[in-house]
Design an enzyme around this catalytic site. Structure first.
Site, short mmCIF file in Angstrom:
data_model
loop_
_atom_site.label_atom_id
_atom_site.label_comp_id
_atom_site.label_asym_id
_atom_site.label_seq_id
_atom_site.Cartn_x
_atom_site.Cartn_y
_atom_site.Cartn_z
N PHE A 124 0.86 -1.18 0.00
CA PHE A 124 0.00 0.00 0.00
C PHE A 124 0.91 1.24 0.00
O PHE A 124 1.85 1.31 0.79
CB PHE A 124 -0.87 -0.03 1.25
CG PHE A 124 -1.99 0.96 1.25
CD1 PHE A 124 -3.10 0.78 0.43
CD2 PHE A 124 -1.96 2.07 2.07
CE1 PHE A 124 -4.15 1.68 0.44
CE2 PHE A 124 -3.01 2.98 2.09
CZ PHE A 124 -4.11 2.78 1.26
N ASP A 195 1.78 -6.16 7.35
CA ASP A 195 0.59 -5.33 7.37
C ASP A 195 -0.61 -6.25 7.11
O ASP A 195 -0.69 -6.90 6.05
CB ASP A 195 0.72 -4.24 6.30
CG ASP A 195 -0.45 -3.27 6.27
OD1 ASP A 195 -1.55 -3.66 6.70
OD2 ASP A 195 -0.26 -2.14 5.80
N TYR A 220 -11.05 -0.70 10.67
CA TYR A 220 -12.24 -0.14 10.02
C TYR A 220 -12.63 -0.91 8.77
O TYR A 220 -13.66 -0.65 8.18
CB TYR A 220 -12.04 1.36 9.69
CG TYR A 220 -10.74 1.68 8.99
CD1 TYR A 220 -10.58 1.48 7.63
CD2 TYR A 220 -9.66 2.19 9.72
CE1 TYR A 220 -9.39 1.75 7.00
CE2 TYR A 220 -8.45 2.47 9.10
CZ TYR A 220 -8.32 2.26 7.74
OH TYR A 220 -7.13 2.53 7.12
N LYS A 221 -11.80 -1.88 8.35
CA LYS A 221 -12.12 -2.68 7.16
C LYS A 221 -12.90 -3.92 7.62
O LYS A 221 -14.05 -3.81 8.01
CB LYS A 221 -10.85 -3.02 6.40
CG LYS A 221 -10.20 -1.75 5.80
CD LYS A 221 -8.86 -1.98 5.16
CE LYS A 221 -8.32 -0.66 4.61
NZ LYS A 221 -6.91 -0.72 4.24
N ARG A 369 -13.24 -2.89 -7.60
CA ARG A 369 -12.87 -3.80 -6.52
C ARG A 369 -14.08 -4.09 -5.63
O ARG A 369 -14.86 -3.19 -5.31
CB ARG A 369 -11.76 -3.12 -5.70
CG ARG A 369 -11.07 -4.02 -4.71
CD ARG A 369 -9.93 -3.28 -4.03
NE ARG A 369 -10.42 -2.20 -3.18
CZ ARG A 369 -9.76 -1.72 -2.13
NH1 ARG A 369 -8.57 -2.19 -1.83
NH2 ARG A 369 -10.27 -0.75 -1.41
C1 LIG Z 1 -6.12 0.58 4.30
C2 LIG Z 1 -4.66 0.35 4.34
C3 LIG Z 1 -3.81 1.20 5.05
C4 LIG Z 1 -4.34 2.45 5.67
O1 LIG Z 1 -3.47 3.02 6.59
P1 LIG Z 1 -4.03 4.04 7.69
O2 LIG Z 1 -2.82 4.63 8.25
O3 LIG Z 1 -4.84 3.22 8.66
O4 LIG Z 1 -4.90 5.04 6.99
C5 LIG Z 1 -2.47 0.85 5.14
N1 LIG Z 1 -1.99 -0.26 4.56
C6 LIG Z 1 -2.79 -1.09 3.83
C7 LIG Z 1 -2.24 -2.32 3.20
C8 LIG Z 1 -4.13 -0.80 3.69
O5 LIG Z 1 -4.91 -1.58 2.95
#
Ligand SMILES: *Cc1c(COP(=O)(O)O)cnc(C)c1O
Length: 410
Positions: A124, A195, A220-221, A369
């Site tokens: 990400f 992660d 939150y996911k 998605r």
């Molecule tokens: C959603 C997501 C994030 C989001 O990071 P935040 O700091 O919580 O906004 C980070 N890494 C991955 C792989 C994600 O899918």
């Protein structure tokens, strides 16, 4: 496969009754629980109580009498059960980005002399930005090496301090083999940071069995903690006392209320806290975790893959002639719980789909998605979603100015 076959699958589904525990907006098919999970039904009442009684009446005493101060640890222990982590190894709070800064900063300090942070192009972007920021702040010659996902194993050598990966790719759903990568990293003397944004609550995770060093995720996911809900981080027990937190703050101090002028890290996982945590959000998350009590993650995985396969097969069968293609691995064992489709004019198609009350999301350049959340998604939802997608493509319903105009959040 017909719609009636999907209805039969729903009647036989052992997780089917879980759907009652969530607030599903009338008429909506929600396939975006991989971005923002659905509201569990009882969370509103719990938050009203925390606001009315704990904040409204009991005020400052609530830090002790209602356990606010320990809430990050308590919630961390509940998350630990879902990711194969022992009690006392997970703490809730902050975001993935902030927690990654903390863990990566601590990890590179544990491997002095090694200068490579290894990641992959499926990570990400925020994770890569955090690594770039930390590298520049440290300014002692670290290199962020970003390779292709299938080149990670070969890129691990004795120059690597940390292998930093997202287990399930947010776009393609490709799954890294956490155990295999961790083993190779350890042989080379490197640490791993995982992660779990698209793993926690989506599929079984076993941090202990994989011998993962460090991990983090959001809630939150797939865990339905609510918009901006606190994240979490994991430190393997034998590493906990070795961690020197780069964000040293009073909530991670051994005696926060002694108000010493010098920092002394708390024992255990708590040292990874920095400052005051969002108690309302933590209380919402705590309540949102209730539906997970007693859930067998293997059953979640089984249904998740069945939903994903059904969706992908139907979508390719009915929409393939419009250029719709399945992205990511063809072997379902190498995938997480979402399906991305390559789709020409994907942005407008997704807007049209959302207008018809099937909610997924769009990722540039042309990916639509869909997340599959076994606690509240049914097989009939999948059938109906593909049916509407096929209609939109067959009838060119996406080709309108209001669907072509890009919004800030896609
Ligand atoms: C959603 C997501 C994030 C989001 O990071 P935040 O700091 O919580 O906004 C980070 N890494 C991955 C792989 C994600 O899918």
């Amino acid at each position: 496969m017909k719609r009636a076959d999907c209805q039969a699958l729903d009647r036989a589904d052992p997780l089917g009754p879980m759907r009652q525990r969530f607030v599903l907006p009338e008429g909506m098919i929600y396939l975006d629980g991989n971005s923002l999970g659905i509201l569990p039904r009882h969370v509103g009442a719990r938050i009203a109580e925390v606001i009315g009684k704990e904040w409204g009446q009991d005020l400052i005493t609530s830090w002790n009498v209602h356990g606010w101060f320990d809430l990050p640890r308590k919630v961390g222990d509940r998350i630990a059960k879902l990711i194969g982590a022992p009690p006392g190894s997970v703490i809730a709070g902050d975001t993935i980005s902030v927690n990654l800064f903390k863990l990566l900063g601590a990890a590179v300090k544990l491997r002095p002399g090694r200068k490579v942070i290894l990641s992959d192009s499926g990570n990400f972007p925020s994770d890569l930005y955090v690594a770039q920021g930390l590298r520049d702040l440290l300014n002692v010659g670290h290199e962020l090496r970003v390779v292709e996902p299938d080149e990670v194993l070969d890129a691990i050598d004795e120059r690597v301090a940390v292998v930093m990966l997202t287990e399930v790719d947010y776009r393609t759903a490709r799954l890294h083999d956490m155990k295999a990568v961790t083993e190779v990293a350890h042989k080379a003397g490197a640490l791993t940071i995982w992660d779990l944004a698209h793993s926690a609550g989506a599929m079984p995770v076993d941090l202990a069995a994989a011998d993962a060093d460090l991990a983090l995720g959001c809630t939150y996911k797939y865990l339905n903690g609510g918009p901006g809900a606190p994240g979490f981080l994991y430190v393997r027990p034998d590493l906990q006392e070795k961690i020197v937190p780069p964000l040293a703050g009073w909530w991670g101090h051994a005696a926060p209320f002694a108000f010493d002028l010098d920092y002394r890290p708390a024992p255990g996982i708590v040292r990874n806290q920095c400052g005051t945590q969002p108690i309302l959000s933590l209380a919402a998350l705590d309540a949102a975790l209730d539906p997970w009590d007693g859930i067998d993650m293997q059953a979640v995985r089984k249904k998740s893959l069945a939903l994903c396969r059904l969706f992908a097969d139907l979508a390719v069968e009915r929409c393939g002639r419009h250029g719709v293609k399945l992205m990511g691995p063809g072997d379902w064992r190498e995938r997480g719980s979402h399906v991305s489709l390559g789709c020409p004019e994907g942005y407008a198609v997704m807007q049209a789909l959302i207008a018809s009350k099937v909610v997924g999301d769009f990722r540039a350049p042309d990916v639509i998605r869909f997340g599959f959340t076994p606690l509240y998604t049914s097989f009939t939802d999948v059938w109906d979603a593909v049916d509407r997608l096929a209609d939109i493509l067959d009838q060119h319903l996406w080709d309108r100015p209001e669907f072509l105009d890009r919004k800030a959040v896609t």
